[in-house]
Design an enzyme around this catalytic site. Sequence first.
Site, PDB file in Angstrom:
ATOM      1  N   GLU A  23       0.984  -1.474  -0.038  1.00  0.00           N
ATOM      2  CA  GLU A  23       0.336   0.105   0.392  1.00  0.00           C
ATOM      3  C   GLU A  23       1.149   1.557   0.085  1.00  0.00           C
ATOM      4  O   GLU A  23       1.887   1.693   0.724  1.00  0.00           O
ATOM      5  CB  GLU A  23      -0.862  -0.090   1.121  1.00  0.00           C
ATOM      6  CG  GLU A  23      -2.030  -0.602   1.308  1.00  0.00           C
ATOM      7  CD  GLU A  23      -3.254  -0.347   2.379  1.00  0.00           C
ATOM      8  OE1 GLU A  23      -2.757   0.555   2.070  1.00  0.00           O
ATOM      9  OE2 GLU A  23      -3.733  -1.686   2.590  1.00  0.00           O
TER      10      GLU A  23
ATOM     11  N   ASP B 194      -6.260   8.723   9.623  1.00  0.00           N
ATOM     12  CA  ASP B 194      -5.075   7.911   9.538  1.00  0.00           C
ATOM     13  C   ASP B 194      -4.439   8.288  10.916  1.00  0.00           C
ATOM     14  O   ASP B 194      -4.730  10.155  11.242  1.00  0.00           O
ATOM     15  CB  ASP B 194      -3.717   9.096   9.051  1.00  0.00           C
ATOM     16  CG  ASP B 194      -4.225   8.816   7.191  1.00  0.00           C
ATOM     17  OD1 ASP B 194      -4.082   7.283   7.123  1.00  0.00           O
ATOM     18  OD2 ASP B 194      -3.894   8.823   5.990  1.00  0.00           O
TER      19      ASP B 194
END
Length: 263
Positions: free
Chosen positions: A47, A58
């Site tokens: 990724e 995040d």
Amino acid sequence: MNTISSVFENLDKQCALIPFITAGDPDLVSTGKALQILDSYGADIIELGLPYSDPLADGPIIQEASNRALKQGINLNKILSMVKTVNMTIKAPIVLFTYYNPVLHLGINNFIYAISNAGIRGLLIPDLPIEESEYVISVCNLFNIELILLLAPTSSRERISKIIKRAPGCIYLVSTTGVTGQKSQLTSQLKELTETVKTMTNKSIILGFGISTTEQIKEIKGWNINGIVIGSAFVKRLSGNVPEAGLEQIQSFCQDAKNAIIS
């Protein structure tokens, strides 16, 4: 380079190792080297995070990495130019992790064409509404990009069923509510959710958000999961050192993570 689907087919019942790194942190040259190292030392899929100014999903480690990359002027064109070169030297397919706004800003068709042309094999958009995913999936299919849909632990059974039916390929099961980051332990509720989803589909299931230790990897691989995503643990090692030391650390951790899967 392999496709995402072929990786799971070739691994059969073995769990895939899926590291995550942020493009451009600590710099774009190091990102290219990191992709090659991860590919050589156990990654089955990689990724690659597109830096974004408001990364809601995040945790602090990846947010800080994203901010550092943006301050260097890292953008999609520079990232794709690097990927296009590196792609010729690696086997692990790259999944681009991006928020929806950069996709809309460039235009869905233009964005997906651009990443496909660079050799990106998959796309993950954490804030893509399931109600808007049908068109994105159709464009991804046109350009041989596998769109990965996310499934949150708070999802109702009805929503789980809807996402499973809509998903063109593998499904990303978010291990915790909230943001990414390193978590100290996994819950029995997560295991139960994993088992529930597995009874509802034969599609590959990958698990991420908060997985950071070899002990967690060893625990999860026994859940009949098809892939484990590890993000903050790789990003922290790569960004917390001078580039050469960071690359050495992710090489070592990638080997350890792979050994935890196959042991």
